[in-house]
Design a protein around this motif. Structure first.
Motif: not given
Ligand code: GLY
Length: 439
Positions: A48-52
Motif C-alpha cells: 500500500v505504501f508502494l502504491g501497488q
C-alpha cells in the motif's frame, strides 16, 4: 493501567480519529519473500505504501505481532540482559496511506502520550532527522521545548523495513525513566544509557529503496508509526524493566514455581529468567502461526529459540520439560487479543514438549563435551574453539551455532565462524557424495 487497557486505549484513540482497526497479520507473510518474519507494524501494508495495492481506507491502526530475530532488525542477543528488547513483541501503530502526513502524525502522538496516557512532559524528548526542520517546527508548535528536540542522522532517524522496500526519515519520542529527572541531559538520548528509552517511532514514508540502494520518491507520502506495547507499558506502570510489567510477571512467576525458587533467585539470575520468558512468548506465537521446529529457515528459528530456552533453563536448575507450562501462561495473558494462541493450545504444548525432550537427550552430553573443550582451550592459553568442535556440537549434539557462541562468550571464549562454515560445507559435500554413491 493493565497492558490490555493500554493496548485498547491506543486503538480506541486512533479509531476515534477515523482509523480502521485491523487485527494483527500472522508473523509470516507468504506474500513478502524479502523477510523471514514480520518485524514491524507496517509490513502488512508494504504494497500500500508502494502504491501497488489499494485499500478501502486511508487510515489504519493495529497491534501487530512482530519478531526480530534475523536480518536488519535482530534483537536476539540483547534479550534478557536489556530491560527493553524482545524477540517477540506487540507493535502498536497508526498508518496513513497518502492521507495525513507530519502535522497530524505529530499532533496525534503528542496528544495521546500527554493528554490520554498522561506521561509527564518533563520526561519526554523527541528526535528528528537532521534535514527535517518541518518536523522540528511542528514539535515546537505542539508544545515541546526547543532544547528537547534533537537532530540525528541516517543511523538513528531514517527508518527502513529491510534492505529494500519503503523507507523514510523518522521522528522518535524518547522517555527518560531515571530516578532523578533533574539529571536529564541531551547526550543520553540514543546513547547506551538505559535511562533513556525510545518509545515511539513516527516514520514519514517517502521513498522506496531498491537492490542497488537507490531511493525513489513514492507517489504519495504516508505515515507509519510503531510503538512497542511492552515499552509503553513499562513507562506507564512505572517499572524499571519490561519484564516487571504484567505482560511478563506471571510468566516469570510460573518459571520460579516450576524451579521451586523465589524472587531472590530471580534477582540473581534475572537475565536468564527474562530470556526464557521472552523466548516462551515467541515460540507460542510461532507455533500458533503454523511454524514447526525444523532445520531450515523459519523452522530453524523456532528450533533455535526452543533450544536456547532449554539450555538456559538447565543453567537455572530446571531438569524437567518446562517450556509448555510456561508458554501456557503467555496464552493466558494474550489469548484474548490473539485468539489463534488459544486455538493452538494443544499444538503448542505437544510441539514444545516433544522438541524440548528431544534436545534434552543430547544437551547434557553436549555440555560436557563443550566444557572439556573450554578447559583444554583455557589450559593452552587459547581463546578460540576450533570449527570442527563447534560443528560436532551442532551435528552430534544439536547445539545451534549461536547457542555455542553464546555459551563460549559467557566464558570469555569465541569460535571461528569461517572454520565452522568450512566444516559445514565439507559435511554437505560428504552427504551429497554419499547420496550419489547410494544412487
Ligand atoms: N516502522 C516503524 C518502526 O518499526 O519503528
Amino acid at each position: 493501567m493493565h497492558s490490555n487497557e493500554i493496548r485498547r486505549t491506543f486503538l480506541d484513540y486512533f479509531q476515534q480519529k477515523q482509523h480502521t482497526y485491523l487485527s494483527s497479520s500472522p508473523l509470516v507473510l507468504s506474500s513478502d519473500k524479502s523477510l523471514l518474519f514480520v518485524n514491524a507494524g507496517m509490513v502488512p501494508f508494504k504494497n500500500v505504501f508502494l502504491g501497488q495495492e489499494q485499500r478501502p481506507y486511508v487510515r489504519a491502526c493495529s497491534s501487530q505481532k512482530c519478531l526480530r530475530v534475523s536480518g536488519k532488525h535482530n534483537d536476539l542477543e540483547s534479550v534478557g540482559v536489556s530491560p527493553r528488547h524482545h524477540t517477540f513483541f506487540e507493535m502498536l501503530g497508526n498508518f496513513s496511506f497518502g492521507d495525513y502526513f507530519k502535522q497530524e502524525a505529530i499532533h496525534y502522538a503528542w496528544e495521546l502520550l500527554t493528554q490520554v496516557f498522561h506521561l509527564p512532559v518533563e520526561r519526554l524528548w523527541v528526535t528528528v532527522y537532521h534535514e527535517d526542520e518541518e518536523s522540528a517546527r511542528i514539535w515546537e508548535e505542539v508544545g515541546v521545548q526547543r532544547e528537547r528536540i534533537l537532530s540525528f542522522g541516517d543511523e538513528d532517524n531514517f527508518w527502513s523495513m529491510g534492505e529494500i522496500g519503503p523507507c523514510g526519515p523518522s521522528s522518535e519520542i524518547h522517555y527518560y525513566r531515571g530516578s532523578d529527572p533533574s539529571k536529564q541531559r541531551p547526550e543520553g538520548v540514543n546513547s547506551s544509557d538505559d535511562d533513556y528509552m525510545e518509545i515511539w517511532n513516527l516514520v514519514f514514508m517517502q521513498y522506496n529503496r531498491d537492490e542497488q540502494g537507490t531511493l525513489t520518491p513514492l507517489s504519495a507520502f504516508s505515515v507509519d508509526t510503531g510503538m512497542g506495547l511492552e515499552r509503553l507499558t513499562m513507562a506507564l506502570q512505572g517499572v524499571q524493566n519490561s519484564y516487571e510489567t504484567d505482560l511478563f510477571m506471571p510468566i516469570l512467576q510460573r518459571l520460579l514455581e516450576l524451579n521451586r525458587q523465589d524472587r531472590a533467585h530471580y534477582l540473581q539470575h534475572s537475565s536468564v529468567y527474562n530470556a526464557i520468558a521472552d523466548h516462551s512468548r515467541a515460540m507460542a506465537f510461532l507455533i500458533a502461526d503454523h511454524i514447526v521446529p525444523g532445520n531450515n529457515g523459519r523452522d530453524y528459528v523456532l528450533r533455535r529459540l526452543i533450544r536456547r530456552a532449554a539450555y538456559l533453563g538447565r543453567t537455572l536448575g530446571l531438569e524437567q520439560p518446562f517450556l509448555a507450562p510456561v508458554a501456557q501462561v503467555s496464552i493466558d495473558i494474550l489469548g484474548e487479543q490473539y485468539p489463534e494462541l488459544r486455538q493452538a493450545t494443544d499444538d503448542i504444548s505437544t510441539i514444545l514438549t516433544t522438541e524440548e525432550k528431544r534436545f534434552q537427550r543430547t544437551l547434557s552430553r553436549g555440555l560436557r563435551y563443550l566444557e572439556e573443550s573450554c578447559q583444554r582451550l583455557t589450559q593452552s592459553g587459547l581463546h578460540t574453539l576450533p570449527g570442527p568442535e563447534a560443528f560436532k556440537l551442532y551435528d552430534t549434539f544439536g547445539f545451534p551455532f549461536d547457542l555455542t557462541q553464546k555459551i563460549l562468550a559467557e566464558r570469555g571464549l569465541d569460535v571461528s565462524i569461517q572454520e565452522y562454515e568450512e566444516e559445514r560445507m565439507k559435511q554437505q559435500q560428504r552427504s551429497r557424495q554419499h547420496a550419489l554413491f547410494k544412487a
